[in-house]
Design an enzyme around this catalytic site. Structure first.
Site, PDB file in Angstrom:
ATOM      1  N   HIS A 246       0.832  -1.205   0.000  1.00 31.02           N
ATOM      2  CA  HIS A 246       0.000   0.000   0.000  1.00 31.02           C
ATOM      3  C   HIS A 246       0.862   1.248   0.000  1.00 31.02           C
ATOM      4  O   HIS A 246       2.042   1.202   0.341  1.00 31.02           O
ATOM      5  CB  HIS A 246      -0.925   0.006   1.225  1.00 31.02           C
ATOM      6  CG  HIS A 246      -0.226  -0.403   2.497  1.00 31.02           C
ATOM      7  ND1 HIS A 246      -0.233  -1.699   2.957  1.00 31.02           N
ATOM      8  CD2 HIS A 246       0.521   0.299   3.386  1.00 31.02           C
ATOM      9  CE1 HIS A 246       0.475  -1.772   4.079  1.00 31.02           C
ATOM     10  NE2 HIS A 246       0.951  -0.581   4.356  1.00 31.02           N
TER      11      HIS A 246
ATOM     12  N   ARG B 179      12.861  -5.484   3.821  1.00 31.09           N
ATOM     13  CA  ARG B 179      11.793  -6.154   4.560  1.00 31.09           C
ATOM     14  C   ARG B 179      10.494  -5.892   3.800  1.00 31.09           C
ATOM     15  O   ARG B 179       9.962  -4.784   3.812  1.00 31.09           O
ATOM     16  CB  ARG B 179      11.694  -5.602   5.986  1.00 31.09           C
ATOM     17  CG  ARG B 179      10.510  -6.146   6.792  1.00 31.09           C
ATOM     18  CD  ARG B 179      10.380  -5.372   8.085  1.00 31.09           C
ATOM     19  NE  ARG B 179       9.246  -5.756   8.903  1.00 31.09           N
ATOM     20  CZ  ARG B 179       7.981  -5.351   8.691  1.00 31.09           C
ATOM     21  NH1 ARG B 179       7.672  -4.577   7.677  1.00 31.09           N
ATOM     22  NH2 ARG B 179       7.022  -5.712   9.513  1.00 31.09           N
TER      23      ARG B 179
ATOM     24  N   ASP C 118       7.024  -5.700   3.366  1.00 29.89           N
ATOM     25  CA  ASP C 118       5.936  -5.591   4.347  1.00 29.89           C
ATOM     26  C   ASP C 118       4.645  -6.215   3.820  1.00 29.89           C
ATOM     27  O   ASP C 118       4.295  -6.054   2.648  1.00 29.89           O
ATOM     28  CB  ASP C 118       5.704  -4.094   4.639  1.00 29.89           C
ATOM     29  CG  ASP C 118       4.663  -3.856   5.717  1.00 29.89           C
ATOM     30  OD1 ASP C 118       4.917  -4.275   6.855  1.00 29.89           O
ATOM     31  OD2 ASP C 118       3.620  -3.261   5.411  1.00 29.89           O
TER      32      ASP C 118
ATOM     33  N   GLU D 176       7.767 -10.380   5.233  1.00 31.07           N
ATOM     34  CA  GLU D 176       6.971 -10.218   6.436  1.00 31.07           C
ATOM     35  C   GLU D 176       5.598 -10.766   6.085  1.00 31.07           C
ATOM     36  O   GLU D 176       4.801 -10.108   5.410  1.00 31.07           O
ATOM     37  CB  GLU D 176       6.886  -8.749   6.869  1.00 31.07           C
ATOM     38  CG  GLU D 176       6.352  -8.598   8.279  1.00 31.07           C
ATOM     39  CD  GLU D 176       4.944  -8.025   8.355  1.00 31.07           C
ATOM     40  OE1 GLU D 176       4.414  -7.909   9.460  1.00 31.07           O
ATOM     41  OE2 GLU D 176       4.365  -7.687   7.311  1.00 31.07           O
TER      42      GLU D 176
ATOM     43  N   ASP E 188       5.577  -4.719  16.220  1.00 31.08           N
ATOM     44  CA  ASP E 188       4.158  -5.063  16.140  1.00 31.08           C
ATOM     45  C   ASP E 188       3.726  -5.865  17.360  1.00 31.08           C
ATOM     46  O   ASP E 188       4.537  -6.211  18.211  1.00 31.08           O
ATOM     47  CB  ASP E 188       3.891  -5.895  14.878  1.00 31.08           C
ATOM     48  CG  ASP E 188       3.873  -5.040  13.621  1.00 31.08           C
ATOM     49  OD1 ASP E 188       3.532  -3.842  13.712  1.00 31.08           O
ATOM     50  OD2 ASP E 188       4.192  -5.578  12.548  1.00 31.08           O
TER      51      ASP E 188
ATOM     52  N   ARG F  91       0.526  -0.613  20.078  1.00 32.58           N
ATOM     53  CA  ARG F  91       1.866  -1.100  19.732  1.00 32.58           C
ATOM     54  C   ARG F  91       2.948  -0.098  20.152  1.00 32.58           C
ATOM     55  O   ARG F  91       4.106  -0.459  20.302  1.00 32.58           O
ATOM     56  CB  ARG F  91       1.959  -1.376  18.223  1.00 32.58           C
ATOM     57  CG  ARG F  91       1.129  -2.590  17.787  1.00 32.58           C
ATOM     58  CD  ARG F  91       1.158  -2.773  16.284  1.00 32.58           C
ATOM     59  NE  ARG F  91       0.553  -1.640  15.600  1.00 32.58           N
ATOM     60  CZ  ARG F  91       0.604  -1.452  14.283  1.00 32.58           C
ATOM     61  NH1 ARG F  91       1.259  -2.301  13.514  1.00 32.58           N
ATOM     62  NH2 ARG F  91       0.020  -0.403  13.730  1.00 32.58           N
TER      63      ARG F  91
HETATM   64  C1  OTU Z   1       2.909  -4.729   8.956  1.00 32.30           C
HETATM   65  O1  OTU Z   1       2.233  -5.532   9.879  1.00 32.30           O
HETATM   66  C2  OTU Z   1       3.814  -3.806   9.754  1.00 32.30           C
HETATM   67  O2  OTU Z   1       4.763  -4.564  10.445  1.00 32.30           O
HETATM   68  C3  OTU Z   1       2.980  -2.962  10.665  1.00 32.30           C
HETATM   69  O3  OTU Z   1       3.749  -2.180  11.526  1.00 32.30           O
HETATM   70  C4  OTU Z   1       2.097  -2.112   9.799  1.00 32.30           C
HETATM   71  O4  OTU Z   1       1.182  -1.442  10.607  1.00 32.30           O
HETATM   72  C5  OTU Z   1       1.318  -2.921   8.768  1.00 32.30           C
HETATM   73  O5  OTU Z   1       2.071  -3.955   8.144  1.00 32.30           O
HETATM   74  C6  OTU Z   1       0.847  -2.027   7.655  1.00 32.30           C
HETATM   75  O6  OTU Z   1       1.946  -1.590   6.885  1.00 32.30           O
HETATM   76  O7  OTU Z   1      -0.018  -8.285   9.298  1.00 32.30           O
HETATM   77  O8  OTU Z   1       1.717  -8.950   7.430  1.00 32.30           O
HETATM   78  O9  OTU Z   1      -1.203  -7.018  13.519  1.00 32.30           O
HETATM   79  O10 OTU Z   1       1.279  -7.539  12.613  1.00 32.30           O
HETATM   80  O11 OTU Z   1      -0.312  -5.034  10.655  1.00 32.30           O
HETATM   81  C7  OTU Z   1       1.365  -7.618   7.693  1.00 32.30           C
HETATM   82  C8  OTU Z   1      -0.361  -5.947  13.314  1.00 32.30           C
HETATM   83  C9  OTU Z   1       0.837  -7.502   8.998  1.00 32.30           C
HETATM   84  C10 OTU Z   1       0.728  -6.295  12.347  1.00 32.30           C
HETATM   85  C11 OTU Z   1       0.228  -6.272  10.928  1.00 32.30           C
HETATM   86  C12 OTU Z   1       1.359  -6.547   9.982  1.00 32.30           C
END
Ligand code: OTU
Length: 651
Positions: free
Chosen positions: A178, A276, A278, A320, A394, A517
């Site tokens: 995003h 990383r 995301d 991630e 997180d 968090r």
């Molecule tokens: C990721 O996280 C990031 O590590 C978070 O810090 C961000 O808020 C999120 O993306 C949006 O960019 O599930 O696999 O439950 O573990 O948001 C993506 C909270 C994710 C995080 C979740 C996560």
């Protein structure tokens, strides 16, 4: 491929001879997989051939622009592709502002990282973020600019150079699912540009979103319920899996793929060595599913991997994907089998099941879920390894453990009950020693996640005497010991090395107060740091004990990522026991951890059966056990790293 061969050769011909000779073999090795994945994803588009050619051209130009120092690093890493699995690799994760104020301040802290033996530094998002609330930087407004309060692109380059000189690889988040709602693409979409509107998933009314919602989960059920946001400018519903200001990108549009892949390569050319990736699980949407882990999401990652192999082969990709254990290994590709060659995807992936299971085991004083996680963790393809950790920025998400928590009864209801108990335990319910909080769950019976600094969750904040402090310390070290010995790249979360406490001040910041968090995102504690060598302080005790574990690991080849791992089943559910390395090899090591508050006897016969063993040494305490020793007493929350002494190692 045949179609493009001549065009590709022409593109390569534009490069200076030296670079062309290095690039051409990589190109012809990885372009077939790349083109095949792109064809699967975008082959139906009538402009596919031209689009592909353009993308290749840009990948080649960025490869050509790669600075000489990074090209040299690419070369040396190509000769040792598993470099990041060595037992002396260690990571550290922190925020730029919290650790050093800004990028220049981070440079001043490199010696702290070196003192711990850190070789990889993950700085949480530092690219220019959305104005106002921005999810700790996870709402990116520009992939080519540094967040102004952290410094400039020149600062970033200077930092990467200094880190490289210190043999520390810089890891940056690459938020590819995003963008912020004030990113130029979102602004253009809002201004009515149809091409940019197609960068996002938007809907004229709620009919289609409602159909998707029927099978979608929720990431922030309290702070940002639902997966769609009505944009008043566009008068349309936008797909926003996370916060309403984080607009999911539409990867069915090839332009989005190209933009993001090239943005990643530009950052790689600035000296970022690890990305990383995301929220990788969410990249592709399919009605009737939870829109996670779709095959296309994997093809996108495999295509990005091929692009990196071509243009920046020293760079690592880290997934991630906070998903159940069964879905996790796919993010690291697939080993070769009878039917197909090895598939490469990311080099690293967070083992969030292992992390969550460690915490669950402490709460339940029972290791059965970790054992199941280990059983469900397959051998990995070459050039891939786990990222192991105890805490991160997180929450600890409990839902990934639903399969492992079903117990002998194999029941959903049991899993729900157990996870709810674990979540309540970490929020400090009853006589729990933990001082964390539940994340995004008002209903205590609901299971979502838990937040808090590791030391607070382990009982340091509630400890009222030395005995309780000792137990809290052992719990923290036990979880770090698991991360260090499991096999992978272990990452220390900022402040854990000093037993830093929860940070409550976020509650007074309206941009943070709704997201707990922030409880685990404190400023680096300079006072604790200054007394890290003073073992009369709590920080000093943790620091020296953690450093000792790190050094024990560093000297032990059986603890490298690629050494074999064997779960050893014992009769005591409080104990976790696994071997690393081959049982008949010199230097095989056994991890024995007691996740309970009572001392447990461990019968060494279990290990004697494995090989001709002449005795054991505990790498941590240095104690030696002769063959005559039949039984070890494992103290509450104690861990032992037993090295087997064989005929060969004695000789
Ligand atoms: C990721 O996280 C990031 O590590 C978070 O810090 C961000 O808020 C999120 O993306 C949006 O960019 O599930 O696999 O439950 O573990 O948001 C993506 C909270 C994710 C995080 C979740 C996560």
């Amino acid at each position: 491929m045949a179609l493009l061969q001549a065009q590709l050769e022409a593109m390569l011909a534009q490069l200076p001879a030296g670079q062309r000779d290095l690039l051409a073999p990589r190109f012809f090795q990885h372009a077939p997989v790349l083109l095949e994945r792109l064809r699967r994803l975008y082959g139906d588009s009538e402009h596919f051939a031209g689009w592909c050619q353009q993308l290749m051209q840009e990948v080649i130009s960025l490869a050509g622009e790669r600075p000489a120092a990074l090209r040299a690093q690419d070369q040396s890493r190509s000769a040792n592709k598993n470099w990041f699995g060595s037992q002396d690799m260690l990571g550290y994760c922190t925020y730029v502002d919290r650790f050093g104020g800004n990028l220049q301040g981070v440079m001043q802290k490199i010696s702290h990282l070196q003192e711990m033996g850190v070789r990889y530094l993950h700085l949480l998002p530092f690219l220019r973020a959305r104005d106002g609330e921005n999810d700790g930087g996870f709402a990116v407004a520009s992939y080519d600019e540094i967040e102004p309060k952290f410094g400039t692109m020149a600062d970033l380059q200077a930092l990467t150079e200094q880190l490289r000189a210190a043999e520390i690889s810089l890891c940056s988040d690459f938020i590819l699912n995003h963008v912020a709602d004030d990113h130029p693409w979102a602004c253009a979409a809002k201004a009515g540009d149809a091409a940019y509107q197609n960068y996002f998933h938007s809907f004229a009314d709620y009919t289609q979103p409602a159909r998707y919602e029927a099978t979608l989960g929720q990431i922030f059920p309290q702070a940002a319920p639902g997966n769609f946001t009505f944009d008043t400018t566009l008068q349309r519903w936008i797909w926003t899996t996370f916060y309403p200001y984080q607009w999911d990108l539409n990867y069915s549009n090839p332009a989005v793929f190209a933009e993001m892949a090239l943005a990643l390569l530009r950052l790689a050319n600035r000296g970022i060595e690890v990305f990383r990736l995301d929220s990788t699980a969410f990249l592709w949407k399919r009605e009737g599913t939870n829109c996670m882990n779709q095959p296309e999401a994997h093809w996108i990652l495999q295509a990005i991997r091929s692009i990196v192999e071509i243009a920046a082969p020293g760079v690592l990709l880290k997934a991630e994907a906070i998903v159940p254990t069964a879905q996790l290994p796919a993010y690291l590709g697939t080993p070769a089998n009878a039917a197909s060659a090895q598939i490469n995807e990311c080099h690293l992936a967070y083992h969030s099941s292992l992390m969550a299971a460690g915490w669950a085991a402490l709460a339940e004083q029972n290791t059965d879920a970790i054992a199941r996680v280990i059983q469900g963790t397959p051998a990995l393809p070459d050039q891939a390894s786990w990222l192991t950790y105890v805490r991160c920025h997180d929450d600890i998400g409990w839902n990934v453990l639903r399969a492992e928590m079903r117990g002998a009864e194999n029941s959903d209801a049991i899993a729900q009950q157990r996870l709810a108990h674990v979540a309540q335990f970490y929020s400090g319910a009853g006589d729990s020693y933990a001082r964390g909080a539940s994340f995004q769950a008002a209903d205590p019976s609901a299971v979502h996640g838990s937040v808090g600094m590791a030391s607070a969750l382990c009982g340091m904040s509630s400890a009222s005497d030395q005995e309780e402090q000792l137990l809290a310390r052992r719990r923290l070290l036990l979880l770090y010991g698991l991360a260090l010995s499991f096999g992978g790249l272990p990452v220390i979360y900022m402040g854990d090395e000093l037993a830093q406490k929860n940070e409550e001040s976020y509650l007074h910041d309206p941009q943070k107060a709704n997201d707990s968090r922030w409880l685990q995102r404190p400023d680096f504690d300079m006072a604790a740091f200054a007394s890290r060598h003073d073992e009369t302080t709590e920080s000093g005790k943790i620091f020296s004990a953690l450093l000792h574990l790190i050094r024990c690991r560093k000297d032990t080849a059986a603890l490298s990522a690629s050494a074999a791992r064997n779960l050893i089943v014992t009769e005591a559910p409080q104990l976790l026991v696994f071997g690393r390395g081959h049982a008949d090899d010199e230097g095989c090591v056994y991890f024995i951890g007691n996740f309970s508050g009572v001392a447990i006897d461990f019968a060494l016969d279990v290990l004697h059966d494995k090989a001709a063993i002449n005795g054991f040494t505990d790498l941590i305490s240095g104690r030696v056990y002769s063959v005559a020793t039949r039984c070890l007493k494992v103290e509450p929350y104690e861990q032992i790293w037993l090295r087997a002494l064989t005929d060969r190692s004695a000789a």
